[in-house]
Write a protein that holds these residues in place. Sequence first.
Motif, PDB file in Angstrom:
ATOM      1  N   UNK A  71       0.689  -1.314   0.005  1.00  0.00           N
ATOM      2  CA  UNK A  71      -0.083   0.131  -0.022  1.00  0.00           C
ATOM      3  C   UNK A  71       0.822   1.347  -0.134  1.00  0.00           C
ATOM      4  N   UNK A  72       0.530   2.332  -0.797  1.00  0.00           N
ATOM      5  CA  UNK A  72       1.234   3.725  -0.713  1.00  0.00           C
ATOM      6  C   UNK A  72       0.922   4.167  -2.201  1.00  0.00           C
ATOM      7  N   UNK A  73       1.844   5.285  -2.217  1.00  0.00           N
ATOM      8  CA  UNK A  73       1.535   6.230  -3.527  1.00  0.00           C
ATOM      9  C   UNK A  73       2.488   5.862  -4.536  1.00  0.00           C
ATOM     10  N   UNK A  74       2.192   5.811  -5.609  1.00  0.00           N
ATOM     11  CA  UNK A  74       2.970   5.358  -6.898  1.00  0.00           C
ATOM     12  C   UNK A  74       2.927   6.364  -8.003  1.00  0.00           C
ATOM     13  N   UNK A  75       4.286   6.682  -8.397  1.00  0.00           N
ATOM     14  CA  UNK A  75       4.080   7.717  -9.301  1.00  0.00           C
ATOM     15  C   UNK A  75       4.186   7.178 -10.744  1.00  0.00           C
ATOM     16  N   UNK A  76       3.374   7.538 -11.762  1.00  0.00           N
ATOM     17  CA  UNK A  76       3.509   7.183 -13.180  1.00  0.00           C
ATOM     18  C   UNK A  76       4.287   8.387 -13.836  1.00  0.00           C
ATOM     19  N   UNK A  77       5.305   8.071 -14.531  1.00  0.00           N
ATOM     20  CA  UNK A  77       6.060   9.306 -15.388  1.00  0.00           C
ATOM     21  C   UNK A  77       5.869   8.703 -16.739  1.00  0.00           C
ATOM     22  N   UNK A  78       5.781   9.647 -17.512  1.00  0.00           N
ATOM     23  CA  UNK A  78       5.679   9.345 -19.190  1.00  0.00           C
ATOM     24  C   UNK A  78       6.757  10.403 -19.727  1.00  0.00           C
ATOM     25  N   UNK A  79       7.525   9.873 -20.477  1.00  0.00           N
ATOM     26  CA  UNK A  79       8.568  10.492 -21.249  1.00  0.00           C
ATOM     27  C   UNK A  79       8.546  10.411 -22.797  1.00  0.00           C
ATOM     28  N   UNK A  80       8.300  11.533 -23.399  1.00  0.00           N
ATOM     29  CA  UNK A  80       8.467  11.649 -24.836  1.00  0.00           C
ATOM     30  C   UNK A  80       9.763  11.950 -25.264  1.00  0.00           C
ATOM     31  N   UNK A  81      10.354  10.936 -26.084  1.00  0.00           N
ATOM     32  CA  UNK A  81      11.772  11.108 -26.429  1.00  0.00           C
ATOM     33  C   UNK A  81      12.109  11.190 -27.919  1.00  0.00           C
ATOM     34  N   UNK A  82      12.902  12.098 -28.239  1.00  0.00           N
ATOM     35  CA  UNK A  82      13.494  12.131 -29.570  1.00  0.00           C
ATOM     36  C   UNK A  82      14.632  12.594 -29.618  1.00  0.00           C
ATOM     37  N   UNK A  83      15.739  12.081 -30.765  1.00  0.00           N
ATOM     38  CA  UNK A  83      17.132  12.387 -30.870  1.00  0.00           C
ATOM     39  C   UNK A  83      17.704  11.992 -29.528  1.00  0.00           C
ATOM     40  N   UNK A  84      17.346  10.933 -29.026  1.00  0.00           N
ATOM     41  CA  UNK A  84      18.060  10.511 -27.632  1.00  0.00           C
ATOM     42  C   UNK A  84      17.943  11.071 -26.549  1.00  0.00           C
ATOM     43  N   UNK A  85      16.838  12.276 -26.650  1.00  0.00           N
ATOM     44  CA  UNK A  85      16.870  13.235 -25.393  1.00  0.00           C
ATOM     45  C   UNK A  85      15.480  13.026 -24.843  1.00  0.00           C
ATOM     46  N   UNK A  86      15.163  13.471 -23.876  1.00  0.00           N
ATOM     47  CA  UNK A  86      13.656  13.600 -23.398  1.00  0.00           C
ATOM     48  C   UNK A  86      13.307  14.829 -23.908  1.00  0.00           C
ATOM     49  N   UNK A  87      12.149  14.853 -24.545  1.00  0.00           N
ATOM     50  CA  UNK A  87      11.629  16.438 -24.850  1.00  0.00           C
ATOM     51  C   UNK A  87      10.406  16.708 -24.073  1.00  0.00           C
ATOM     52  N   UNK A  88       9.536  15.928 -23.657  1.00  0.00           N
ATOM     53  CA  UNK A  88       8.607  16.217 -22.660  1.00  0.00           C
ATOM     54  C   UNK A  88       8.291  15.213 -21.710  1.00  0.00           C
ATOM     55  N   UNK A  89       7.613  15.581 -20.576  1.00  0.00           N
ATOM     56  CA  UNK A  89       7.348  14.606 -19.471  1.00  0.00           C
ATOM     57  C   UNK A  89       5.926  14.768 -18.870  1.00  0.00           C
ATOM     58  N   UNK A  90       5.094  13.819 -18.676  1.00  0.00           N
ATOM     59  CA  UNK A  90       3.804  14.017 -17.976  1.00  0.00           C
ATOM     60  C   UNK A  90       3.929  12.992 -16.802  1.00  0.00           C
ATOM     61  N   UNK A  91       3.110  13.487 -15.753  1.00  0.00           N
ATOM     62  CA  UNK A  91       2.949  12.514 -14.543  1.00  0.00           C
ATOM     63  C   UNK A  91       1.491  12.233 -14.074  1.00  0.00           C
ATOM     64  N   UNK A  92       1.252  11.266 -13.637  1.00  0.00           N
ATOM     65  CA  UNK A  92      -0.171  10.962 -12.803  1.00  0.00           C
ATOM     66  C   UNK A  92       0.306  10.162 -11.630  1.00  0.00           C
ATOM     67  N   UNK A  93      -0.522  10.002 -10.881  1.00  0.00           N
ATOM     68  CA  UNK A  93      -0.265   9.270  -9.396  1.00  0.00           C
ATOM     69  C   UNK A  93      -1.407   8.314  -9.349  1.00  0.00           C
ATOM     70  N   UNK A  94      -1.092   7.205  -8.636  1.00  0.00           N
ATOM     71  CA  UNK A  94      -1.651   6.055  -8.102  1.00  0.00           C
ATOM     72  C   UNK A  94      -1.792   5.842  -6.644  1.00  0.00           C
ATOM     73  N   UNK A  95      -2.875   5.267  -6.007  1.00  0.00           N
ATOM     74  CA  UNK A  95      -2.929   5.095  -4.766  1.00  0.00           C
ATOM     75  C   UNK A  95      -3.377   3.801  -4.610  1.00  0.00           C
ATOM     76  N   UNK A  96      -2.534   2.829  -3.547  1.00  0.00           N
ATOM     77  CA  UNK A  96      -3.004   1.577  -3.490  1.00  0.00           C
ATOM     78  C   UNK A  96      -3.063   1.671  -1.786  1.00  0.00           C
ATOM     79  N   UNK A  97      -4.353   1.224  -1.345  1.00  0.00           N
ATOM     80  CA  UNK A  97      -4.864   1.305   0.214  1.00  0.00           C
ATOM     81  C   UNK A  97      -5.512   0.041   0.644  1.00  0.00           C
ATOM     82  N   UNK A  98      -5.213  -0.395   1.739  1.00  0.00           N
ATOM     83  CA  UNK A  98      -6.109  -1.294   2.323  1.00  0.00           C
ATOM     84  C   UNK A  98      -7.589  -0.838   2.497  1.00  0.00           C
ATOM     85  N   UNK A  99      -8.527  -2.146   2.487  1.00  0.00           N
ATOM     86  CA  UNK A  99      -9.918  -1.614   2.447  1.00  0.00           C
ATOM     87  C   UNK A  99     -10.573  -2.840   3.407  1.00  0.00           C
TER      88      UNK A  99
END
Length: 261
Positions: free
Chosen positions: A190-218
């Motif tokens: 359980x905890x918080x997880x970070x999802x990071x997406x990178x757009x790559x061109x010419x061997x470099x990261x040109x853009x980045x976007x993020x989202x978060x996930x929560x895993x918890x007990x219920x």
Amino acid sequence: MRIFKIAAVFIIFEFLILNSSFAGELSAQLTTKVNHDHIKIDFFYHGSEVNVSGASGQGTDIVIKITSTEAQQILRRKGKAAGLLWMNVGELEFNHTPNLYFLYSTQKINDILSYEEMDRHVIGYLALKKNIEIAGFNNEDEKAKWFNEFTKFKELSRLYTISFDQIILNQTESGQNYSIKLNWPYQAAPGEYLVTVYAVKDKKVVEKAEARMIVEQAGIVKTLANMAKNNGAVYGIISILAALAAGFGVGMVFRKGGGGH
């Protein structure tokens, strides 16, 4: 003369507006979302399914990294005692280490990113090794040895993986859409997880976007976990009663089935 100054200021102003608008369009090309960003661990939980998707510019490769918060992890080290028996001979302390590290890409990481970019964004095991500290080891060969053992253990536990053949790309008029469907492991804590997406061109990261996930007990899982943490005595009594009840139930089954002698 004044008219020329006004005209020059107007032209510069228009140029800045157009440039800022264009930059905004570029930064908005990469998007990401997680279809199941709140996973609940209940009594019947045995993992889940997560879908990461979004849009990016044409001609870019995609790298998706999912990580947990960095923390300290302690693992037991096995060795031969007196040269004879295999047993626990000490502990290994890993610092600044994610418990979960998933990495997916449209091509092999080494083919689409430079080592400098991989290190900058902690992409790949080589970059992760530089980011992790293993207490008690200053020798790089020893550190590499135990880091490799650590990643093997994590892969067997389904908490570390690197893959380059699962992301689906679909071309559109304005760019491309990407998606990936993942089997989320029940071993993930359980905890918080970070999802990071990178757009790559010419061997470099040109853009980045993020989202978060929560895993918890219920439900009952959360109740029992809180009880074990905050009221160990009551939890211990309940555990003993549950074990006795289970043993009694198994005994009754064997008696009815004629298994007892």
